[in-house]
Design a protein around this motif. Structure first.
Motif, PDB file in Angstrom:
ATOM      1  N   GLY A  96      98.980  81.727 -75.125  1.00  0.00           N
ATOM      2  CA  GLY A  96      98.149  82.294 -76.177  1.00  0.00           C
ATOM      3  C   GLY A  96      96.698  82.499 -75.789  1.00  0.00           C
ATOM      4  O   GLY A  96      96.028  83.385 -76.291  1.00  0.00           O
ATOM      5  N   GLU A  97      96.164  81.696 -74.850  1.00  0.00           N
ATOM      6  CA  GLU A  97      94.760  81.828 -74.488  1.00  0.00           C
ATOM      7  C   GLU A  97      94.602  82.264 -73.036  1.00  0.00           C
ATOM      8  O   GLU A  97      93.550  82.125 -72.444  1.00  0.00           O
ATOM      9  N   GLY A  98      95.662  82.807 -72.468  1.00  0.00           N
ATOM     10  CA  GLY A  98      95.634  83.119 -71.050  1.00  0.00           C
ATOM     11  C   GLY A  98      94.786  84.315 -70.680  1.00  0.00           C
ATOM     12  O   GLY A  98      94.544  84.557 -69.503  1.00  0.00           O
ATOM     13  N   GLY A  99      94.348  85.119 -71.676  1.00  0.00           N
ATOM     14  CA  GLY A  99      93.639  86.339 -71.340  1.00  0.00           C
ATOM     15  C   GLY A  99      92.157  86.143 -71.088  1.00  0.00           C
ATOM     16  O   GLY A  99      91.483  87.071 -70.677  1.00  0.00           O
ATOM     17  N   VAL A 100      91.618  84.968 -71.300  1.00  0.00           N
ATOM     18  CA  VAL A 100      90.195  84.732 -71.104  1.00  0.00           C
ATOM     19  C   VAL A 100      89.983  84.167 -69.716  1.00  0.00           C
ATOM     20  O   VAL A 100      90.457  83.077 -69.397  1.00  0.00           O
ATOM     21  N   GLN A 101      89.285  84.909 -68.881  1.00  0.00           N
ATOM     22  CA  GLN A 101      89.110  84.508 -67.499  1.00  0.00           C
ATOM     23  C   GLN A 101      87.727  83.916 -67.273  1.00  0.00           C
ATOM     24  O   GLN A 101      86.760  84.290 -67.937  1.00  0.00           O
ATOM     25  N   ALA A 102      87.639  83.006 -66.288  1.00  0.00           N
ATOM     26  CA  ALA A 102      86.349  82.451 -65.917  1.00  0.00           C
ATOM     27  C   ALA A 102      85.658  83.388 -64.932  1.00  0.00           C
ATOM     28  O   ALA A 102      86.314  84.095 -64.166  1.00  0.00           O
ATOM     29  N   HIS A 103      84.328  83.404 -64.923  1.00  0.00           N
ATOM     30  CA  HIS A 103      83.561  84.248 -64.012  1.00  0.00           C
ATOM     31  C   HIS A 103      82.439  83.436 -63.411  1.00  0.00           C
ATOM     32  O   HIS A 103      81.910  82.518 -64.025  1.00  0.00           O
ATOM     33  N   ASP A 104      82.062  83.826 -62.161  1.00  0.00           N
ATOM     34  CA  ASP A 104      80.938  83.147 -61.518  1.00  0.00           C
ATOM     35  C   ASP A 104      79.664  83.965 -61.629  1.00  0.00           C
ATOM     36  O   ASP A 104      78.630  83.594 -61.083  1.00  0.00           O
ATOM     37  N   SER A 105      79.705  85.103 -62.345  1.00  0.00           N
ATOM     38  CA  SER A 105      78.531  85.929 -62.599  1.00  0.00           C
ATOM     39  C   SER A 105      78.144  85.801 -64.073  1.00  0.00           C
ATOM     40  O   SER A 105      79.003  85.917 -64.954  1.00  0.00           O
ATOM     41  N   LEU A 106      76.852  85.565 -64.334  1.00  0.00           N
ATOM     42  CA  LEU A 106      76.394  85.368 -65.701  1.00  0.00           C
ATOM     43  C   LEU A 106      76.737  86.561 -66.581  1.00  0.00           C
ATOM     44  O   LEU A 106      77.307  86.402 -67.669  1.00  0.00           O
ATOM     45  N   TRP A 107      76.416  87.785 -66.126  1.00  0.00           N
ATOM     46  CA  TRP A 107      76.599  88.956 -66.972  1.00  0.00           C
ATOM     47  C   TRP A 107      78.064  89.334 -67.119  1.00  0.00           C
ATOM     48  O   TRP A 107      78.475  89.873 -68.151  1.00  0.00           O
ATOM     49  N   ARG A 108      78.886  89.048 -66.099  1.00  0.00           N
ATOM     50  CA  ARG A 108      80.326  89.282 -66.251  1.00  0.00           C
ATOM     51  C   ARG A 108      80.902  88.319 -67.283  1.00  0.00           C
ATOM     52  O   ARG A 108      81.779  88.680 -68.070  1.00  0.00           O
ATOM     53  N   ALA A 109      80.408  87.074 -67.277  1.00  0.00           N
ATOM     54  CA  ALA A 109      80.867  86.101 -68.274  1.00  0.00           C
ATOM     55  C   ALA A 109      80.465  86.547 -69.678  1.00  0.00           C
ATOM     56  O   ALA A 109      81.273  86.504 -70.615  1.00  0.00           O
TER      57      ALA A 109
END
Length: 235
Positions: A96-109
């Motif tokens: 259910g929550e698999g679509g939210v990805q982590a990012h190492d870029s502030l603006w991509r996050a």
């Protein structure tokens, strides 16, 4: 609605509870999107993400609060709110929550938070606009209340809701109550049935909305549980 009337404070309590109930997913999205940022950027990511979320809520609430004054749209909004309420109590899938990805870029996050919140903010603003009934003081207070919940408190609230499922059902019933009130207050309903009838039927309609949410939610939850049980047996 006067500030000293009990109805004002009752509506404010409803808005606070709706924010308590519906802000949790937004906090989870922010945390998941920012979890891979460096420590010195993580706080900024959460603050900017929450700012984007609140900014979109202000825009959405302004639009929806105006649109709810048009014929038929309160009926459509009430049906959407009932769907949100039922969806709240139906168990989620494993991913259910698999679509939210982590990012190492502030603006991509922040971009990820913006896209995810674009969808998830709709339930908050529909509920807040419906309860506030065009009162911008209530709308503003409701949106201001959502800020600290998104930034700091919503994760804790989600854990409480997980530990005490009855709170989730109580919140869903509240949304159903608001949906019932919203349905019967549509301009076209008043034209067909008369203002006096609509006013006298407001509380029965609200109670019916809450009962329908609980009944449909219970039925859907049982179906999901039965489907999961069959899946476990076959595997």
């Amino acid at each position: 609605m006067d500030y000293f009337e009990p109805l004002f404070w009752l509506a404010l309590v409803k808005i606070i509870w709706i924010n308590v109930l519906l802000s949790g997913d937004n906090a989870v999205v922010i945390a998941m999107a920012c979890r891979s940022l460096p420590d010195n950027m993580r706080r900024w990511g959460m603050i900017l993400g929450a700012g984007v979320a609140v900014g979109m809520r202000i825009v959405f609430t302004a639009i929806i609060a105006v649109l709810l004054g048009l014929p038929w749209l309160r009926i459509v909004g009430s049906l959407a709110l009932m769907y949100i309420a039922v969806d709240l109590v139906v168990p989620e899938g494993e991913d259910g929550e698999g679509g939210v990805q982590a990012h190492d870029s502030l603006w991509r996050a922040v971009g990820t938070i913006a896209v995810a919140d674009l969808v998830m903010s709709l339930d908050n603003v529909v509920a807040i606009a419906a309860v506030a009934d065009g009162n911008w003081v209530l709308i503003t207070i409701g949106l201001l209340i959502s800020i600290p919940m998104i930034v700091a408190g919503a994760a804790l609230i989600m854990s409480l809701l997980s530990r005490f499922p009855a709170l989730v059902w109580a919140g869903a019933a509240l949304l159903g109550w608001v949906a019932g009130e919203m349905f019967v207050s549509d301009i076209k309903i008043a034209e067909y049935l008369g203002e006096a009838f609509v006013h006298s039927f407001e509380y029965p309609a609200a109670a019916l909305g809450a009962a329908l949410v609980l009944l449909i939610g219970w039925f859907m939850a049982r179906r999901v549980a039965a489907g999961s049980a069959r899946h476990d047996v076959t595997h």
